[in-house]
Design an enzyme around this catalytic site. Structure first.
Site, PDB file in Angstrom:
ATOM      1  N   LEU A 126     110.833 -15.069   3.960  1.00  0.00           N
ATOM      2  CA  LEU A 126     111.780 -14.363   2.720  1.00  0.00           C
ATOM      3  C   LEU A 126     112.393 -13.415   3.369  1.00  0.00           C
ATOM      4  CD1 LEU A 126     110.196 -15.430  -0.440  1.00  0.00           C
ATOM      5  CD2 LEU A 126     112.175 -16.926   0.664  1.00  0.00           C
TER       6      LEU A 126
ATOM      7  N   GLY B  56     109.875  -6.589   4.207  1.00  0.00           N
ATOM      8  CA  GLY B  56     110.311  -5.320   3.101  1.00  0.00           C
ATOM      9  C   GLY B  56     109.700  -4.497   3.689  1.00  0.00           C
ATOM     10  N   GLY B  57     108.841  -2.916   2.843  1.00  0.00           N
ATOM     11  CA  GLY B  57     108.809  -1.952   3.404  1.00  0.00           C
ATOM     12  C   GLY B  57     107.185  -1.642   4.117  1.00  0.00           C
ATOM     13  N   MET B  58     106.742  -2.752   2.815  1.00  0.00           N
ATOM     14  CA  MET B  58     104.755  -3.120   2.634  1.00  0.00           C
ATOM     15  C   MET B  58     104.776  -4.492   3.910  1.00  0.00           C
ATOM     16  SD  MET B  58     102.486  -4.759  -0.024  1.00  0.00           S
ATOM     17  CE  MET B  58     102.806  -6.216   0.756  1.00  0.00           C
ATOM     18  N   GLY B  59     105.134  -4.710   4.452  1.00  0.00           N
ATOM     19  CA  GLY B  59     105.527  -6.067   5.114  1.00  0.00           C
ATOM     20  C   GLY B  59     106.075  -7.338   5.180  1.00  0.00           C
TER      21      GLY B  59
ATOM     22  N   VAL C 154     107.624 -11.036   4.229  1.00  0.00           N
ATOM     23  CA  VAL C 154     107.098 -11.544   3.211  1.00  0.00           C
ATOM     24  C   VAL C 154     107.476 -13.161   3.899  1.00  0.00           C
ATOM     25  CG1 VAL C 154     108.531 -12.037   0.341  1.00  0.00           C
ATOM     26  CG2 VAL C 154     107.950 -10.341   1.594  1.00  0.00           C
TER      27      VAL C 154
ATOM     28  N   ASP D 271     110.222   2.222  -8.164  1.00  0.00           N
ATOM     29  CA  ASP D 271     110.912   1.704  -7.332  1.00  0.00           C
ATOM     30  C   ASP D 271     112.430   0.391  -8.572  1.00  0.00           C
ATOM     31  OD1 ASP D 271     113.163   2.193  -5.245  1.00  0.00           O
ATOM     32  OD2 ASP D 271     112.411  -0.123  -3.873  1.00  0.00           O
TER      33      ASP D 271
END
Length: 632
Positions: A21, A24-27, A29, A138
């Protein structure tokens, strides 16, 4: 959505992965599905974060809290493993467009009834999140997905886990705590963040949903300027329905202690529980989407999932956002029919939503193993963002991925023309800003300043060739005064020369000339403070013109006027710049609540400068102009 890459795991936990998909900032998706065919979004933490013990401990606590978050308007956690080498969490996949996609790329600003429903449902969601001990941090339009039943908030709680390692990992991983366009003053200053920060973000989201604009300025200003304005300046609430301005103003209070709680907003928001929360045409398309998901087949156990790759740059409704978005075009289906007259006076429906949701349907099909061949990929989130990078890509001007003729480069830019009157005494001035795009995309924004009214809107491209553009009837996004604008009629633009287009709409024809744009569009000869040429009035009246973009409230008039009963009234009004050549065309003034009634003027006006004298004319009356000189 992109297909899985070599090295991507085929499964994570109990979920079969279908495709990528986004990042993102975390990793990373992934889109996945359970053994029963339920669609999920699986977020996998990037290695740099997973290796930090403090982050992992905080992430473990946050995921545990997420399991406890109730409320109908969140995406439930369906699985997680915080002890894995690459920690992950899976949430329900929501097949719906984001608020950003709806406002910027398809429908436009939402109607008043929908705004009230949105405010109440988001407040109830935040109340549940805050009750679980979390702060979203956020909340923004691309983190709010619209469904038949109501909005869903995604990605809550995760950014809080990033806070513990921001000092050591921000540079190396690109982690940003919040999106500048929707951050609170305390986030901007790096102070302690409480649930009140989410309420500030809620206020910003509601302004955006109501107007299509950010309350503290465009993302083009840059992150640092935008954050300074959030911390130090007042929001621009022009275009927000008066029934919501009190709530929005309270949410946008600089002092966190002065903001309402989510529970207070939820209780105090007026909604009609029996009425549909979304406009009928959007609701109908979302209903058809839900039906397709319910009837789609699940492939046999062990059968490979069939994925139809999207064209490069095609976004998906659940793609991780890139902070505050700039306006992006969206494919659509232009109405058929002959051009309408220029002074359009009849309502028209909003753009059709089937092409917008086609990308959503494609993902739903992939999630259940069903390959669908669909035309009209979903909305993009392209363009520079307030703190992030560009997202979707757009074909070059004049050529498109579909092979259709896009907007030729010669048409791209700002154009202005006089539709009524003449260049010396205009009664109606229209400004068009044409951008690259293909048929069905919104390629034109307009500001129509006419008599006692100024209307702003956007229009789709119907067709294009090297010498002509056909632009469909517009969609109103703002008006001064509110509630009176009707859509701009279909227009044809033909090339007359490099810097001149011939505009035709119904029986109206006019030459349009290239104009200036950008952040400093006002000619320098206008900028500054001006006072009446008559010395007797110089202490009672002043016009101040500031530099900025067309569409900004850049002109302020302050005047003290005598009344028939011998008392003085003070008026303080601001004007929106609608055009900058051949005159400075301004909207009717928007006055402060304290302004007296007798000194208010209802007309749109225009300004000219000659021999260092500023002349102010009404665009709705044949009256002598007011004359000003520069304030010394």
């Amino acid at each position: 959505m992109d297909v899985l890459e070599p090295g991507d795991p085929p499964r994570i936990g109990d979920f079969t992965l279908i495709g990528r998909l986004g990042v993102g900032g975390m990793g990373q998706v992934f889109l996945g599905r359970s053994s029963g065919g339920r669609a999920v979004a699986v977020k996998v933490v990037k290695a740099a974060l997973a290796e930090d013990p403090e982050f992992r401990a905080r992430f473990r606590r946050e995921v545990a809290a997420l399991h406890r978050v109730g409320g109908a308007w969140t995406t439930p956690v369906l699985g997680s493993d915080t002890e894995a080498a690459a920690p992950w969490v899976a949430t329900e996949y929501v097949p719906g467009p984001s608020l950003h996609q709806v406002v910027e790329s398809g429908y436009g600003p939402l109607p008043e009834a929908t705004l009230h429903a949105l405010a109440g449902q988001l407040a109830r969601t935040l109340s549940a999140v805050h009750g679980a001990g979390l702060v979203h941090r956020d909340l923004k339009p691309s983190n709010i997905l619209l469904t038949v039943d109501g909005p869903r908030v995604i990605d809550f709680g995760i950014v809080r886990a990033l806070d513990t390692v921001a000092g050591t990992l921000r540079t190396s991983t690109g982690v940003v705590l919040g999106s500048p366009g929707f951050m609170s003053p305390e986030q901007v200053r790096g102070q302690r963040v409480t649930p009140a920060a989410d309420m500030f973000s809620l206020g910003s989201v509601l302004v955006y949903a109501a107007t299509g604009r950010l309350p503290f300025g465009s993302a083009d200003l840059g992150a640092h300027t935008l954050m300074f304005r959030i911390a130090a300046e007042e929001p621009d609430l022009t275009g927000v329905p008066h029934t919501l301005t009190g709530l929005v103003s309270a949410c946008l209070a600089k002092d966190p202690e002065q903001r309402p709680t989510a529970e207070q907003v939820a209780v105090g928001t007026r909604t009609d529980s029996d009425a549909p929360w979304l406009p009928a045409e959007l609701l109908a398309e979302l209903g058809r989407l839900a039906a397709r998901m319910l009837t789609a087949e699940t492939p046999p156990q062990g059968a490979p999932a069939q994925v139809t790759p999207s064209p490069p740059g095609t976004p998906t409704p659940h793609t991780p956002p890139h902070d505050t978005p700039a306006p992006a075009p969206a494919p659509g289906t232009p109405p058929q029919g002959a051009p309408a007259p220029a002074p359009s006076n009849r309502p028209r429906s909003k753009p059709r939503w089937r092409p917008v949701l086609a990308g959503v349907l494609a993902l739903a099909a992939a999630a259940t193993g069903t390959a669908l061949a669909l035309r009209g990929i979903g909305i993009g989130e392209k363009g520079p963002t307030a703190g992030g990078a560009s997202s979707a890509t757009t074909p070059a001007s004049g050529s498109t991925a579909s092979g259709a003729q896009g907007v030729p480069e010669d048409f791209v830019g700002a154009w202005e023309g006089v539709l009524d009157g003449n260049v010396e005494m205009p009664k109606r001035v229209l400004r068009l800003e044409i951008s690259s795009g293909e048929p069905g995309e919104k390629v034109a924004t307009y500001i129509d300043t006419d008599g006692d009214l100024q209307c702003t809107g956007r229009s789709e491209l119907v067709s294009a060739d090297a010498d002509m553009l056909v632009i469909d009837q517009g969609q109103v996004t703002a008006g001064v005064p509110e509630g009176r604008c009707t859509p701009l009629a279909r227009q044809t633009l033909r090339v007359k020369s490099r810097d001149v287009l011939v505009f035709t709409s119904g029986s109206v024809t006019a030459d349009f000339y290239r104009s200036t744009g950008g952040r400093a569009a006002v000619p320098e000869e206008y900028v500054g403070a001006w006072v009446p040429v008559n010395e007797f009035y110089r202490e009672q009246e002043m016009i101040r013109i500031t530099q900025g973009p067309v569409g900004g409230r850049l002109v302020r008039l302050a005047v003290t006027a005598g009344t028939e009963n011998g008392t003085d009234q003070y008026c303080d009004g601001t004007f929106v710049v609608g055009a900058v050549s051949p005159v400075l065309a301004l909207s009717p003034a928007v006055y402060t609540a304290e302004s007296g009634q007798e000194c208010r003027q209802p007309d749109a006006v225009f300004l000219t400068v000659a021999d260092d004298h500023l002349m102010l004319y009404s665009m709705n009356a044949n009256a002598e102009p007011a004359e000003y000189i520069r304030k010394s």
